[in-house]
Design a protein around this motif. Sequence first.
Motif, short mmCIF file in Angstrom:
data_model
loop_
_atom_site.label_atom_id
_atom_site.label_comp_id
_atom_site.label_asym_id
_atom_site.label_seq_id
_atom_site.Cartn_x
_atom_site.Cartn_y
_atom_site.Cartn_z
N GLY A 52 27.96 19.28 114.91
CA GLY A 52 28.68 18.28 114.15
C GLY A 52 29.45 17.33 115.04
O GLY A 52 29.21 17.24 116.25
N TRP A 53 30.40 16.62 114.44
CA TRP A 53 31.28 15.71 115.18
C TRP A 53 32.74 16.03 114.87
O TRP A 53 33.05 16.63 113.83
CB TRP A 53 30.97 14.24 114.86
N LEU B 142 30.92 20.84 123.88
CA LEU B 142 31.59 19.61 123.46
C LEU B 142 31.15 18.46 124.36
O LEU B 142 31.03 18.62 125.58
CB LEU B 142 33.11 19.76 123.56
N SER B 143 30.94 17.30 123.78
CA SER B 143 30.61 16.12 124.57
C SER B 143 31.85 15.59 125.28
O SER B 143 32.97 16.07 125.07
CB SER B 143 29.97 15.04 123.70
N GLN B 144 31.66 14.58 126.11
CA GLN B 144 32.73 14.05 126.95
C GLN B 144 33.91 13.54 126.13
O GLN B 144 33.76 13.03 125.03
CB GLN B 144 32.15 12.91 127.79
N TRP C 102 34.91 9.97 119.33
CA TRP C 102 34.63 11.32 118.86
C TRP C 102 34.16 12.21 119.99
O TRP C 102 33.88 11.77 121.11
CB TRP C 102 33.61 11.29 117.73
N ARG C 103 34.00 13.50 119.67
CA ARG C 103 33.26 14.44 120.50
C ARG C 103 32.25 15.14 119.60
O ARG C 103 32.59 15.57 118.49
CB ARG C 103 34.18 15.47 121.16
N LEU C 104 31.04 15.21 120.07
CA LEU C 104 30.03 16.00 119.38
C LEU C 104 30.19 17.46 119.82
O LEU C 104 30.61 17.74 120.94
CB LEU C 104 28.63 15.49 119.69
N TRP C 105 29.86 18.37 118.92
CA TRP C 105 30.03 19.78 119.23
C TRP C 105 28.85 20.60 118.73
O TRP C 105 28.17 20.22 117.78
CB TRP C 105 31.34 20.32 118.62
#
Length: 521
Positions: free
Chosen positions: A375-376, A406-408, A414-417
């Motif tokens: 998700g985000w 987790l994204s950067q 946002w961060r994608l997870w």
Amino acid sequence: MVCNEIPDVPLREKRNPEAFFAEERVGWHGYIEWERYPEKQKKAAEILAQYTFAGEPEFQLTPLPDTNPRLEGVRWKQYHAVLGSTLDKLPKQSWDIVKEEKAADMIHVLDFPYNGEPPRDRLVEKPFTSNEDHFVRNHGGIPVINEDHYFLEIGGMVNEPKKLTLKDLKDEKLFPRQTAVVTIQCSGTRRIEQINEYPGDGDELINAPWGEGAIGTARWTGVSLKKVLKHCGGLKEGAKHIEFMGVDTYFKKGKVYNYVVSVPWRKVRIHEVMLAWEMNGKPLPKIHGYPLRAVVFGYIGARSVKWLARINAISEPSQAPVQKKEYLYYTPQAGKHNATYSSGFSIQDMPVASAIISPIDKAVIVHDGTIKMRGWAYSGGGHWPERVEVSGDGGSVWYETPYEGLSQKYYHAWRLWSVDLPVDAEGWLELVVRCWDNALNTQPTFVRSAWNWDLHVTSSCHRVKVFSVNRSHPATAKRLELLEKKGVDLLPLTKPLEIDLEEDEEYETEMQRRGGRDPEE
């Protein structure tokens, strides 16, 4: 006269010979200036008052249509039709731009003004949302502006009002270029959850039934608005807000306007408002505001005005209807019976929020002890997601998403997870996600906690219900093997099996082992 369908041009002009409003400027197709001409606004209101338009469709107490687009925007098409030939073709022209610039499989939430979000899986494939997939929340028709004829007016309480062309704004001798990664989120994101549980104000335009996709992240390029205002001699004493005007035509309570909102000067002062002409390394698409738009970092998407025509420094927040009468957050005690504009506060900073993109609600998941969730997570106002936690039991036990999942981090994105959630249980489970930002803000627990009459900002923990089939359990593995052998599908879940659940011999053996149905004494 009743306007049950959009009237044709000859009929309309016969009834309303005065129903024509010329475009304001050469090379600015679809731009009628309303704000500077009160007499023109009055004339348009008089024309609109002659008609009874289609009512708001009921899409909260009855099932939403499964069509794409889901909602048509019939009233708004009719508003445009009766105001003359300058506007009546905009709905079709706007739809042609949607087909030209957006992905073929977009979810069209509202035909006109266009509202659309991407397919959920593609939303979280990569940290940057492609221009074709980025959600769109428009408030009017899509104007088409020739860059060679474009200029931006800057006035109000500035010391040196100016008109700047796009060439001026791109001149790095005048303005240093700014690039930033910014997430823009509509306040209606995840509104469908409020609609499903606690319906509210039902206008199809204001409260479209968004899913989890009314959010997107891009790398925007342009110039800091603070630098532009400095070039205009700075602000006069008492200027505390900056007002943006887009060229799109907007309707409210039988009156007509251009789209106008404002942000506080303090937001501009810290370089968190950009005038952008580039999106992910490409010129702005027409549907996203070409040739120039505002990008307001961390604020509700409604403040990032597209198709900018004018910027004014003002002393108080804008009195335009979008700023004054919409995007308000009411107490849960407010509704149709008592809500007033003054009783709601203005939505600016977006709160911490998150969403489960996969699995989807009501999914049947066959697994070996873990369920993959993706998700985000996002937090506005200069905060960022620091931790994402998920639960498989409705929120009693929480598991942290590993850092690698987790994204950067960015200040304004946002961060994608993703996480493999340990799951032993079978049957119906409620999966939940919550985010913690760097200021230790987290999300309300339930939809009811964040419900408000206008159905804005569904910031509660996101919940989906899934049916767990755990193949690591021997009995489950045995059943799945039998179904495969016999060619019987597990889905749909609610369809009874066509085979016996147990052979007679197995039943007798098991009943003896369990001591029978009844006690012996």
